[in-house]
Every structure is written in structure tokens, then in C-alpha cells.
Write an enzyme that holds these catalytic residues in place. Structure first.
Site, PDB file in Angstrom:
ATOM      1  CE  LYS A  25       0.076   5.629  -1.914  1.00 13.17           C
ATOM      2  NZ  LYS A  25      -1.361   5.435  -1.840  1.00 13.17           N
ATOM      3  CE1 TYR A  42      -5.798   4.640  -1.583  1.00 15.00           C
ATOM      4  CE2 TYR A  42      -8.164   4.630  -1.182  1.00 15.00           C
ATOM      5  CZ  TYR A  42      -6.890   4.216  -0.844  1.00 15.00           C
ATOM      6  OH  TYR A  42      -6.705   3.384   0.227  1.00 15.00           O
ATOM      7  CG  HIS A  45       6.761  34.892  -3.145  1.00 16.09           C
ATOM      8  ND1 HIS A  45       5.707  34.486  -3.931  1.00 16.09           N
ATOM      9  CD2 HIS A  45       7.649  35.502  -3.979  1.00 16.09           C
ATOM     10  CE1 HIS A  45       5.940  34.862  -5.182  1.00 16.09           C
ATOM     11  NE2 HIS A  45       7.120  35.474  -5.228  1.00 16.09           N
ATOM     12  CB  SER A  86     -20.156   5.169 -12.291  1.00 12.80           C
ATOM     13  OG  SER A  86     -19.547   4.820 -11.057  1.00 12.80           O
ATOM     14  N   GLY A 143       0.810  -1.214   0.000  1.00 10.92           N
ATOM     15  CA  GLY A 143       0.000   0.000   0.000  1.00 10.92           C
ATOM     16  C   GLY A 143       0.835   1.251   0.000  1.00 10.92           C
ATOM     17  CB  ALA A 189      -8.069   2.445 -10.040  1.00  6.39           C
TER      18      ALA A 189
END
Length: 649
Positions: A217, A350, A622, A372, A213, A352
Site C-alpha cells: 500500500k 481506510y 522552519h 454512510s 497491506g 478503501a
């Protein structure tokens, strides 16, 4: 170990009455007949049971005459739960079912005055009032009930258990709970067993996150980002060969070596904490008892005062011809011993999209087949932007189709597969050839084969998820559950870890802190990363009403991307504010590089009640991506342009 049903009190009849309000001669039972455990003292005042004074004396006689007394109502769910608690502790008790007692209504009124309780059950232990359902369970969870029961040690209390706590599941949540409980001197065991995938893939201690997982990943996502960085580097003056190639085997070896080191580290940590670890499959076989079966089929029986279920989830299969024979899942991908080649990813979760993203990022031909919508449960505005970005970067999408058959054309590593798919809204059939088909259509809770029905733990029959209280307690008082198997809870590793630690602290350290499942931050590691915390736009509208929310948003262009001149007006920031609550920020969403790093700090601010005014008064750093949240001024409602010409807006 366990206890026989219906233990006797002082060698008398079973402790729980099951008379349905009648005695042996068929008469409706009077309160004076309810004394199965010990012989009650004679009515001290000689009153009839209808008199209040007599009722008080009679109730007091029950309380004085038994170690544990439960005043109950047979149809009361809370009463049943309390009785189950004492059964699970193998503690004899006397119960008076007031709805099955001739003068029960009068007794209930007197009990209310005597005990200062307005509802049933009412529990007394050793002549001390514990109280109703809530106080009794709380006393049990804090250990006060057990200590009280063991005062002057009744002879029929059970012998000590093998362990204070047995945890089923060696994932992140289970391991966190184990180490925390051991820290307080508790005897803890962890049972962990990985059932091989249909293709035979297995892994070590640590659960899904570590092995199949989050960790692999993120590392493979990084591999894809480095490929993009190599392309960008030419614009920064680096002379990089045009034919840069990715080596799948080397990546897999590096990732698996790292995972192996984590597996070993977990075992060492358990040993140092004196937590017993067994690589065995745990199944309940009775109250407080579990069977542990290792990979050779050898069985052992253990007992524990408490159990924690932390078994997690596993990928779901389609149930079509060829899916388990020829398809892989995320459980297989991260240790796949060959490059998958042309890949079809089935699903829009997520998992996939993340896998499709990094496979495409290392140069593979990737198609995603979607039934879907993308990322169900996430903000759909953000999900669609992710899909658009992936398509613009070469990932193909087949929408509103589902596979109905997978066939092998040619064996090999990889081989060749034919996928037959059908439209979800017509009779149209399509076919395609791929080297690898990966299924990522969802995950199922690992709760159906661990004997929960044997001990009476309730699950959602449709999903397999376990409903729990806000203290992670199941309907069986000595059994708890955490992690992805919980019903209606966030399925994230850090959530399971937090829940496990806090549970151990409540059980063994006197803490009252509960896991907060609200405003949990998360990140989807797609090529354009997505960080989120709080409500999606859809959920905010549903909860507060469209007229009561204001959405502030803007595109932004990371400075680092301006030199290679790529992906302008693709990164996106959005906050959702509740206008009825001082424009409190109830949803935070960002698409862009390092989205997880950006989101983490804002998550703390959301938990503290962050408002739009506070964001506006914050001076940004910034030039970084996160500063966009300090200058959001355009509302979605206004329809004004949010396009950016450069990194400074």
C-alpha cells in the site's frame, strides 16, 4: 499429547468432586466426607466440625493431605478458571466446594483467618499458599507454579510437550513473539497458512502487512506521489514530457519482488533463531494439542505448553450475487497481473480510501461507493476533509448506496462488470459499468475455523474477536492472543509486534511490562495523508464533556506546494486539549504531506503528558509542516478564521 479428564490422586477417586454437595446415601455432605484423593489423617484433636479449632485442623488436614488443594465455590467464575488452569496442566487436584458443604460457611470463615484471604478461590500447592485467582494466574504466567508443582516430581505429571510455545499465524505479531521467545531458549513453532482468496490469490510468510497491506500500500501510494511530483517538477524548471504514462505491470513486478525478499528474510530470521516454521493450517484438537494440515492435506499433531493465536483478519464480502465471482479485495489488488482500469471501490474504510487514492493517483478513473460515513472510528472532521480533497482531485463518490448485484458483461483482464446498487434511505436503484470492482467494506477475524470451541476459548460470536486480559490471556490460561483478532483493541501492525514481544518477555524473561494500547499513533495514506494520535474530537467530547475541551486548529500550506500553487488551505492541523487537566493534549491530528513522519514524534510527547503550554514554548523548525503545532492560537470555539496566505502564516 494431553491428559485424561479426572486423573486420580494416589490411585484413588477423580480429583475434582462433582457431588453437588451430597454423598452416596443422599445426605448433604459434611466437610469430613470430602477426601477423594488421599485418606485424610484422623482429626488430630477429635473436635466436632463446628468448633473453630476443629475447622482449622480439618482445613490443615486437607492442605497436608493433597499436593494441590482448591477451596472453591461452585458458582464462582474465578474458581472455575483456576480449576480449568490445573486441568489444562494435567495436574491432579482436590477441590472443596464450600457452598456445597454442610458446614461450609463456618469453614469459609476459618479459611479466611487461616489463609488471610477474603474471597475464594484459595489455592495451596505442596502445603504452600499460592493465594486467590489473580496470584495463581500470575504464578502460572511467571512459571513459579510449574516449578513448584515439579518439586520432588509427582509421578503423574505430564511428559514434556513438543514445544514450549506454538504460534498460529505468521504475521508481524506472531513472528515478533516467536523470535523473542526463542531468544530466551524456548522451543517455538510457527504455523502459517494462507487460505486463497475467491480468485485464488496467495502469498508468503509475513502476514497481511507485508504481503497485502502496509508495505505494498505504501509503495503504491509512493507511485502516486511521484506522479504528482512529476507534475510539480515543471514549475521547478524540469522539462518533463507532457505524455508521462504509468506502467502497472512494472510497478507490480517491483512491489512483488520487494515483498518476496521480505518473505525470504522472515524465513531466514526464524531459522537463525531456531524457530520451527511450518506452512500448515493450525486447528486445536484438545488441551495443549493442535493439528497442522499442509496444502497437500497431510496432517501432523503437535503439543505445546502454551499457544499464541495471531491469525489476523481477512476482507469481508457483501454476500450478494457476483461478489466472490467477479470482485477483488485488497488481498488481490497488490498482485493483480493487469491494470484494473475504471474501478469502483466499495466501502469507506481506510483501506478503501487509500486504494482509491493511489489508483486515481496513477491516472485511473475511480469511484467510491459509500454506505454512510467515511473512516468510521476516526475523527469525522478530518475524515470529511479527506473526502473533500479526494473529490476535488477527480475521485467520484456515490453516497448512501450499497451494491446488491454484480454481473459480468464481458470477460477479460480487465473485463467489464455491471454493478446494481440500492439507496440506503429509499427504493432508488442505480447501475454502473466498471472494469474492476474492489470491496473494502471491513475485515473479519480468522478465529472461527481453528478449533477454539474444542478447547473452550471464548470469542465474541458476532465479530469473532477474542476477549483477553490486559496480559493478552484468553479465558483458557495456556492460550494467548494478539493483534487484529483482539476485542476492543487497536488493529495496527506495530501494536501486534509490541504486544507479541512484551508477551514473550513476560512469559519467559520475568518481565511485568504490558502493552499500552492508549495513545497509539496511526496514519491513513490517502492522497492528503492523515496522521492521528489520541482521541478524536467526538471521543474527547464524550469522555470529558464539550465544555471541558478546547480545540486549537489551523490550515497550513507546505512550502513545496507554493511554487506549483496547489492545494492552498487544504492541509490542516488540530489539537484537542483537556482544560481541566492543565490543557493536556488528548488528541493530535494532521492532514498533509508526510503526516506519519510528523505524527510519530508527537506521539511520544503525548505519552509523556504534553500540554498546550509546552507546545507553545517549543521553537519550531522552519520551514516545515510540523512547526504549525508550535504556533496554534485559534480555537474552534472562537470561530475565527484559520486560512493561511502563505507558508509562514
Amino acid at each position: 499429547m494431553g491428559c485424561a479428564e479426572g486423573k486420580a490422586v494416589a490411585a484413588a477417586a477423580p480429583t475434582e468432586l462433582q457431588t453437588k454437595g451430597k454423598n452416596g446415601d443422599g445426605r448433604r455432605r459434611s466437610a469430613k466426607d470430602h477426601h477423594p484423593g488421599k485418606t485424610l489423617p484422623e482429626n488430630p484433636a477429635g473436635f466436632t466440625s463446628t468448633a473453630t479449632a476443629d475447622s482449622r485442623a480439618l482445613l490443615q488436614a486437607y492442605i497436608d493431605g493433597h499436593s494441590v488443594v482448591i477451596f472453591s465455590r461452585s458458582t464462582c467464575t474465578r474458581c472455575t478458571e483456576v480449576k480449568k488452569l490445573f486441568k489444562s496442566l494435567c495436574v491432579p487436584y482436590f477441590v472443596l466446594e464450600l457452598d456445597q458443604t454442610e458446614d461450609g460457611r463456618a469453614l469459609e470463615g476459618t479459611l479466611s483467618e487461616l489463609a488471610a484471604e477474603t474471597d475464594l478461590p484459595v489455592v495451596f500447592v505442596k502445603q504452600r499458599k499460592i493465594g486467590g485467582h489473580g496470584p495463581t494466574l500470575k504464578a502460572y504466567q511467571e512459571g513459579r507454579l510449574q516449578k513448584l508443582l515439579k518439586m520432588n516430581g509427582p509421578e503423574d505429571l505430564p511428559k514434556s510437550y513438543d514445544y514450549d510455545l506454538i504460534i498460529i499465524g505468521g504475521g508481524s505479531g506472531g513472528l515478533a513473539a516467536a523470535k523473542e521467545a526463542a531468544q530466551y531458549g524456548k522451543k517455538v513453532m510457527v504455523l502459517d497458512f494462507v487460505t486463497p482468496t475467491p480468485l485464488g490469490t496467495r502469498w508468503g510468510l509475513g502476514g497481511t502487512c507485508v504481503n497485502v497491506g502496509c508495505i505494498p500500500k505504501k509503495l503504491m501510494h509512493q507511485a502516486a506521489l511521484l506522479g504528482q511530483a512529476l507534475q510539480d517538477s515543471r514549475n521547478y524548471g524540469w522539462k518533463v514530457e507532457e505524455t508521462v504514462k504509468h506502467d502497472w505491470d512494472r510497478m507490480i513486478e517491483a512491489v512483488q519482488n520487494h515483498i518476496g525478499s521480505l518473505n525470504w528474510g522472515y524465513r531466514v530470521a526464524l531459522r537463525e533463531k531456531k524457530v520451527v516454521y511450518e506452512n500448515a493450517y493450525g486447528q486445536f484438537i484438545g488441551p495443549h494439542r493442535i493439528k497442522a494440515t499442509n496444502n497437500k492435506g497431510k496432517e501432523k499433531i503437535y503439543s505445546a505448553e502454551r499457544f499464541l493465536i495471531a491469525t489476523g483478519e481477512r476482507p469481508r464480502y457483501l454476500g450478494i450475487p457476483g461478489d466472490k465471482e467477479y470482485c477483488i479485495s485488497s488481498d488481490d489488488l497488490f498482485s493483480l497481473p493487469y491494470c484494473p482500469g475504471k474501478t469502483l471501490v466499495v466501502g469507506a474504510s481506510y483501506v478503501a480510501l487509500e486504494c482509491a487514492g493511489f489508483l486515481a493517483g496513477i491516472g485511473l478513473d475511480v469511484t467510491v461507493m459509500v454506505r454512510s460515513i467515511l473512516l468510521r472510528g476516526f475523527d469525522q472532521d478530518m475524515a470529511n476533509k479527506i473526502g473533500e480533497h479526494m473529490e476535488e482531485h477527480g475521485i467520484k463518490f456515490i453516497r448512501q448506496f450499497v451494491p446488491i448485484k454484480v454481473e459480468q458483461i464481458e470477460a477479460g483482464t480487465p473485463g467489464r462488470l455491471r454493478v446494481v446498487a440500492q439507496s440506503t434511505n429509499s427504493e432508488e436503484i442505480i447501475e454502473g459499468e466498471y472494469n474492476t470492482v474492489m470491496l473494502a467494506i471491513g475485515r473479519d477475524a480468522c478465529t472461527r475455523k481453528i478449533g477454539l470451541e474444542t478447547v473452550g476459548v471464548k470469542i465474541n460470536e458476532k465479530t469473532g474477536k477474542i476477549p483477553v486480559t490486559d496480559e493478552e490471556q484468553t479465558n483458557v490460561p495456556y492460550i494467548y492472543a494478539i493483534g487484529d483478532i483482539l476485542e476492543d483493541k487497536v488493529e495496527l501492525t506495530p501494536v501486534a509486534i509490541q504486544a507479541g514481544r512484551l508477551l514473550a518477555q513476560r512469559l519467559y524473561a520475568g518481565s511485568t511490562v504490558k502493552c499500552d494500547y492508549e495513545n497509539v499513533p496511526t496514519t491513513v495514506f490517502t492522497p492528503l495523508e492523515y496522521g492521528a494520535c489520541g482521541l478524536s474530537e467526538e471521543k474527547a467530547v464524550e469522555k470529558f464533556g464539550e465544555e471541558n475541551i478546547e480545540v486549537y486548529h489551523s490550515y497550513f500550506w507546505p512550502l513545496e506546494w507554493t511554487i506549483p500553487s496547489r492545494d492552498n488551505n487544504k492541509c490542516y492541523a488540530k489539537i484537542i486539549c483537556n482544560t481541566k487537566d492543565n490543557e493536556r493534549v488528548v488528541g493530535f491530528h494532521v492532514l498533509g504531506p508526510n503526516a506519519g513522519e510528523v505524527t510519530q514524534g508527537f506521539a511520544a510527547a503525548l505519552k509523556c503528558g504534553l500540554t498546550k503550554k509546552q507546545l507553545d514554548s517549543t521553537i519550531g523548525i522552519h520551514p516545515v509542516c510540523a512547526e504549525v503545532f508550535t504556533t496554534l492560537s485559534v480555537t474552534k470555539r472562537s470561530g475565527a478564521s484559520i486560512l493561511q496566505a502563505g507558508c509562514u502564516g
